[in-house]
Design an enzyme around this catalytic site. Structure first.
Site: not given
Length: 434
Positions: A79-82, A119, A182, A167, A186-187
């Site tokens: 997976d990826k997160h920005s 997203t 945060s 937040r 989740k990841k």
């Protein structure tokens, strides 16, 4: 333990300790901690900061506040997160392209936060599509298609779900510690085997400077590895929107132009770099260069577009979405061209101001209860460094009403600087961490 005492210890500048952080995270999950206490805790962390050990402890506590997933699949779970920017719809292109390359991508995403788009809001611009699926459905879609972009279930990192919403409305978005916990809670709860983090840097990012972005990237990588997930980070440029459109349906359209039509540009370029890194991490490519080539091939062949269409259909969206996607996306009732007030070069853009202009159009939330209008936003944005003539188009504003379009146009003009000399070109990738 007591929420008031934990908050008071933060106010006094005292280390809360791992046990206190675990208790608070569980209190967020089960309702023992109120929204007011959650906001005070977030402000305390924002002002005081956490040590690396405390950051790992908070991340693990939030991860463990609910269920942790595990997978038994014939390929790596990646997976990826920005960290958030404007015009950043990489996830919509990356997830199906990775799936077409043999990876499995259980992408648990968020909604808009501050001036940045979410997203989930982009996915829900597709008519009928539902991002809130059960765990069984989530597993089934990932197993069949290779990817799913969903919201966290009630049982997955519920502490983060509470804190995330608080937040957004308490001016505590920018905390490195809270961003780290945060993202990673989740990841890590999703049972990943490899993760790449896209840390944005520039006027449209939460982290405006290279030093701030590097500090966040290093915190994320150290925390994720400390919690047991192999992770790398890329620091990418956000001094202009990643794609030339901002807004939910407009960014879906940008993604579909890359998936279905091979549109070149920064969105495609960053997607293949991030994907190449993940394919190497997951053992699906011998090195990043060959991973990039595999990602490009998945886009060019149409395999990634087909995976996206399958995912959309299984999540309640239109059948064969990739074949006729323009017909399904909502359009704004008012579209106004914004023109250059003078000739010159586009020397700077205030990306945060552009993002907030979209929020005020209704494309994001100013309070938690706001309903997002998927059709509004800004499209056809001029590039940083472009030479423009007086009266030449800078972008197009998409709005629900004329007065809203007028306010957004004024905000755009205030956010764009036109000067006599072209600025130095900015590299898309600034730095790699890990």
């Amino acid at each position: 333990m007591d929420a008031r005492e934990i908050i008071a210890s933060l106010r006094r500048g005292e280390a809360p300790g791992a046990a206190a952080l675990r208790w608070f995270a569980q209190g967020l999950a089960d309702g023992t901690v109120s929204d007011a206490q959650a906001g005070a805790f977030a402000m305390g962390v924002c002002l005081r900061g956490l040590s690396e050990g405390e950051r790992v402890a908070l991340t693990e506590a939030m991860r463990d506040s609910g269920q942790r997933m595990d997978w038994n699949l014939p390929g790596p779970v990646l997976d990826k997160h920005s960290t958030g920017g404007v015009g950043d719809c990489v996830s919509l292109v990356l997830a199906p392209a990775l799936a077409a390359c043999g990876a499995y991508v259980p992408m648990i995403s968020g909604r808009g936060l501050g001036h940045t788009g979410g997203t989930l809001d982009k996915m829900e611009a597709i008519p009928g599509l539902v991002t809130g699926v059960s765990e069984d459905r989530f597993r089934a879609i990932v197993g069949e298609v290779g990817c799913a972009i969903v919201s966290a279930t009630a049982d997955l990192a519920p502490a983060d779900k509470r804190l995330y919403a608080v937040r957004d409305v308490t001016a505590t978005v920018e905390s490195v510690d809270l961003i780290t916990a945060s993202i990673l809670s989740k990841k890590l709860a999703a049972g990943l085997e490899g993760l790449v983090l896209d840390v944005k840097c520039g006027s449209g990012a939460f982290m405006k400077t290279a030093d701030e972005a590097r500090a966040l990237a290093e915190a994320l990588v150290a925390t994720a590895n400390g919690a047991g997930c192999a992770t790398r980070a890329v620091i990418s440029d956000m001094n202009e929107p990643l794609a030339p459109s901002l807004g939910n349906a407009l960014e879906v359209a940008e993604s579909m132009e890359v998936l279905c039509e091979g549109k070149p540009g920064r969105l495609r370029d960053l997607t293949v770099v991030l994907g190449g890194t993940l394919l190497e991490q997951g053992g699906l490519a011998k090195d990043e260069e060959s991973g990039v080539a595999k990602m490009a091939a998945a886009l060019e062949s149409g395999a990634a577009a087909e995976r996206f269409a399958q995912m959309v259909a299984l999540m309640g969206g239109p059948l064969r979405f990739a074949e006729d996607w323009r017909r399904f996306l909502p359009e704004a009732t008012v579209i106004r061209e914004v023109v250059a007030p003078e000739a010159g070069f586009v020397t700077a853009m205030d990306g945060e101001a552009l993002g907030l202009a979209v929020v005020r159009l209704g494309g994001g939330r100013q309070v938690e209860s706001d309903v997002v209008d998927p059709a509004v936003g800004i499209s056809d944005m001029v590039r940083l460094g472009a030479k423009v003539e007086k009266g030449a188009p800078l972008c197009r504003v998409h709005a629900a009403r004329e007065e809203a379009a007028g306010r957004a146009a004024a905000a755009v003009l205030s956010a764009i600087t036109i000067g006599e000399e072209a600025p130095d070109a900015q590299a898309l990738i600034h730095e790699r961490i890990g």
